[in-house]
Write a protein that holds these residues in place. Structure first.
Motif, PDB file in Angstrom:
ATOM      1  N   UNK A 124     -79.908 -61.547 -46.105  1.00  0.00           N
ATOM      2  CA  UNK A 124     -79.629 -60.429 -45.215  1.00  0.00           C
ATOM      3  C   UNK A 124     -80.921 -59.695 -44.849  1.00  0.00           C
ATOM      4  N   UNK A 125     -81.050 -59.317 -43.584  1.00  0.00           N
ATOM      5  CA  UNK A 125     -82.297 -58.673 -43.147  1.00  0.00           C
ATOM      6  C   UNK A 125     -82.481 -57.278 -43.724  1.00  0.00           C
ATOM      7  N   UNK A 126     -81.469 -56.747 -44.376  1.00  0.00           N
ATOM      8  CA  UNK A 126     -81.616 -55.442 -45.036  1.00  0.00           C
ATOM      9  C   UNK A 126     -82.249 -55.565 -46.414  1.00  0.00           C
ATOM     10  N   UNK A 127     -82.424 -56.808 -46.898  1.00  0.00           N
ATOM     11  CA  UNK A 127     -82.958 -57.030 -48.245  1.00  0.00           C
ATOM     12  C   UNK A 127     -84.467 -57.217 -48.216  1.00  0.00           C
ATOM     13  N   UNK A 128     -85.134 -56.627 -49.200  1.00  0.00           N
ATOM     14  CA  UNK A 128     -86.574 -56.778 -49.372  1.00  0.00           C
ATOM     15  C   UNK A 128     -86.847 -57.647 -50.593  1.00  0.00           C
ATOM     16  N   UNK A 129     -88.112 -57.968 -50.810  1.00  0.00           N
ATOM     17  CA  UNK A 129     -88.486 -58.730 -52.010  1.00  0.00           C
ATOM     18  C   UNK A 129     -88.085 -57.984 -53.284  1.00  0.00           C
ATOM     19  N   UNK A 130     -88.247 -56.675 -53.267  1.00  0.00           N
ATOM     20  CA  UNK A 130     -87.870 -55.887 -54.441  1.00  0.00           C
ATOM     21  C   UNK A 130     -86.368 -55.941 -54.678  1.00  0.00           C
ATOM     22  N   UNK A 131     -85.602 -55.915 -53.601  1.00  0.00           N
ATOM     23  CA  UNK A 131     -84.142 -56.025 -53.742  1.00  0.00           C
ATOM     24  C   UNK A 131     -83.761 -57.325 -54.435  1.00  0.00           C
ATOM     25  N   UNK A 132     -84.419 -58.416 -54.066  1.00  0.00           N
ATOM     26  CA  UNK A 132     -84.131 -59.710 -54.695  1.00  0.00           C
ATOM     27  C   UNK A 132     -84.533 -59.695 -56.162  1.00  0.00           C
ATOM     28  N   UNK A 133     -85.694 -59.108 -56.446  1.00  0.00           N
ATOM     29  CA  UNK A 133     -86.143 -59.027 -57.839  1.00  0.00           C
ATOM     30  C   UNK A 133     -85.162 -58.214 -58.682  1.00  0.00           C
ATOM     31  N   UNK A 134     -84.597 -57.180 -58.082  1.00  0.00           N
ATOM     32  CA  UNK A 134     -83.658 -56.320 -58.806  1.00  0.00           C
ATOM     33  C   UNK A 134     -82.398 -57.063 -59.232  1.00  0.00           C
ATOM     34  N   UNK A 135     -82.026 -58.097 -58.489  1.00  0.00           N
ATOM     35  CA  UNK A 135     -80.823 -58.864 -58.859  1.00  0.00           C
ATOM     36  C   UNK A 135     -81.166 -60.160 -59.576  1.00  0.00           C
ATOM     37  N   UNK A 136     -82.429 -60.277 -60.024  1.00  0.00           N
ATOM     38  CA  UNK A 136     -82.810 -61.399 -60.870  1.00  0.00           C
ATOM     39  C   UNK A 136     -83.274 -62.645 -60.150  1.00  0.00           C
ATOM     40  N   UNK A 137     -83.587 -62.547 -58.846  1.00  0.00           N
ATOM     41  CA  UNK A 137     -84.080 -63.696 -58.090  1.00  0.00           C
ATOM     42  C   UNK A 137     -85.602 -63.719 -58.150  1.00  0.00           C
ATOM     43  N   UNK A 138     -86.162 -64.863 -58.525  1.00  0.00           N
ATOM     44  CA  UNK A 138     -87.621 -64.941 -58.660  1.00  0.00           C
ATOM     45  C   UNK A 138     -88.304 -65.495 -57.412  1.00  0.00           C
ATOM     46  N   UNK A 139     -87.570 -65.599 -56.305  1.00  0.00           N
ATOM     47  CA  UNK A 139     -88.142 -66.015 -55.029  1.00  0.00           C
ATOM     48  C   UNK A 139     -88.257 -64.799 -54.114  1.00  0.00           C
ATOM     49  N   UNK A 140     -89.225 -64.848 -53.198  1.00  0.00           N
ATOM     50  CA  UNK A 140     -89.284 -63.764 -52.214  1.00  0.00           C
ATOM     51  C   UNK A 140     -88.341 -64.095 -51.059  1.00  0.00           C
ATOM     52  N   UNK A 141     -88.208 -63.181 -50.106  1.00  0.00           N
ATOM     53  CA  UNK A 141     -87.222 -63.362 -49.038  1.00  0.00           C
ATOM     54  C   UNK A 141     -87.483 -64.627 -48.223  1.00  0.00           C
TER      55      UNK A 141
END
Length: 238
Positions: A124-141
């Motif tokens: 989703x375009x509302x998500x940032x790299x930090x948002x992904x990190x917060x949910x445990x994803x180790x990849x960037x957008x």
């Protein structure tokens, strides 16, 4: 030459049918494709979809189906019967996506109509790299979008929804025939709003986007028709 009207999708971002109808009427001459999202579809019980069909417009049904394979398949078949032009699912398990792709072909053949396009939502375009990190994803957008785009292509669906910031990488990975639909498009003079990864229409086309989704810069403009016409011109001059 690029035909801007064939590239521009206007997002109907009101939950009221009368306002949606008014907007569609204002944009009748300048816009051919409209996006009906979850809020709009639920709040109007699909009335806007029916009105767009009456007006002969193409419908992008953006409900982002995401469920078990059986449910997703049934939802896709229902959307095909509603004669939409394009629909979204989330990029998820391979079986679910494959069944969606097959269901669309089968249902369209049964009804003797053109098969609608199915595109998968990558990130989703509302998500940032930090948002992904917060949910445990180790990849960037960008990394996650490219990985999911490759899965979507392998599954047999037609393309993906992605940020125009990574669309060129997705085209490189999946080919020019793999459809890319890019939201978060803002003319240079527009406010960014709640989108964190935005690109201008001209830049998005240059990066390889097939379709551009524009909402507030058109729908909240003093003159929506003039704004849409300006964006079409920007696309054609990219």
């Amino acid at each position: 030459m690029i035909k801007g009207k064939e590239k521009l999708i206007v997002a109907i971002d009101t939950n009221e049918f009368d306002k949606a109808k008014e907007l569609i009427d204002k944009l009748e001459d300048s816009v051919d494709i409209f996006k009906v999202g979850l809020e709009q579809y639920v709040s109007t019980r699909g009335k806007t979809v029916d009105y767009l069909k009456e007006k002969g417009k193409k419908i992008f049904l953006d409900l982002k189906f995401h469920d078990i394979p059986n449910t997703m398949e049934s939802a896709v078949r229902a959307a095909v019967r509603d004669n939409v032009w394009l629909m979204t699912i989330h990029v998820s398990d391979m079986e679910g996506m494959r069944r969606c792709a097959l269901a669309a072909k089968e249902e369209a053949a049964k009804l003797n109509i053109e098969k609608p396009l199915i595109v998968g939502v990558t990130v989703l375009t509302s998500l940032s790299n930090q948002d992904l990190a917060d949910i445990g994803c180790n990849l960037n957008t960008e990394e996650l979008a490219i990985k999911r785009a490759k899965l979507a292509k392998e599954s047999g669906i037609d393309g993906v929804v992605c940020s125009a910031q990574e669309v060129h990488k997705i085209v490189e990975a999946c080919g020019n025939d793999f459809i890319t639909v890019c939201p978060g498009i803002r003319p240079a003079s527009s406010e960014v709003g709640d989108q964190k990864r935005v690109v201008t229409p001209a830049d998005a086309i240059k990066r390889g986007a097939h379709y551009l989704v524009v909402g507030r810069p058109i729908t909240q403009a003093q003159n929506p028709n003039e704004s849409a016409t300006s964006i079409v011109a920007e696309i054609e001059n990219a």
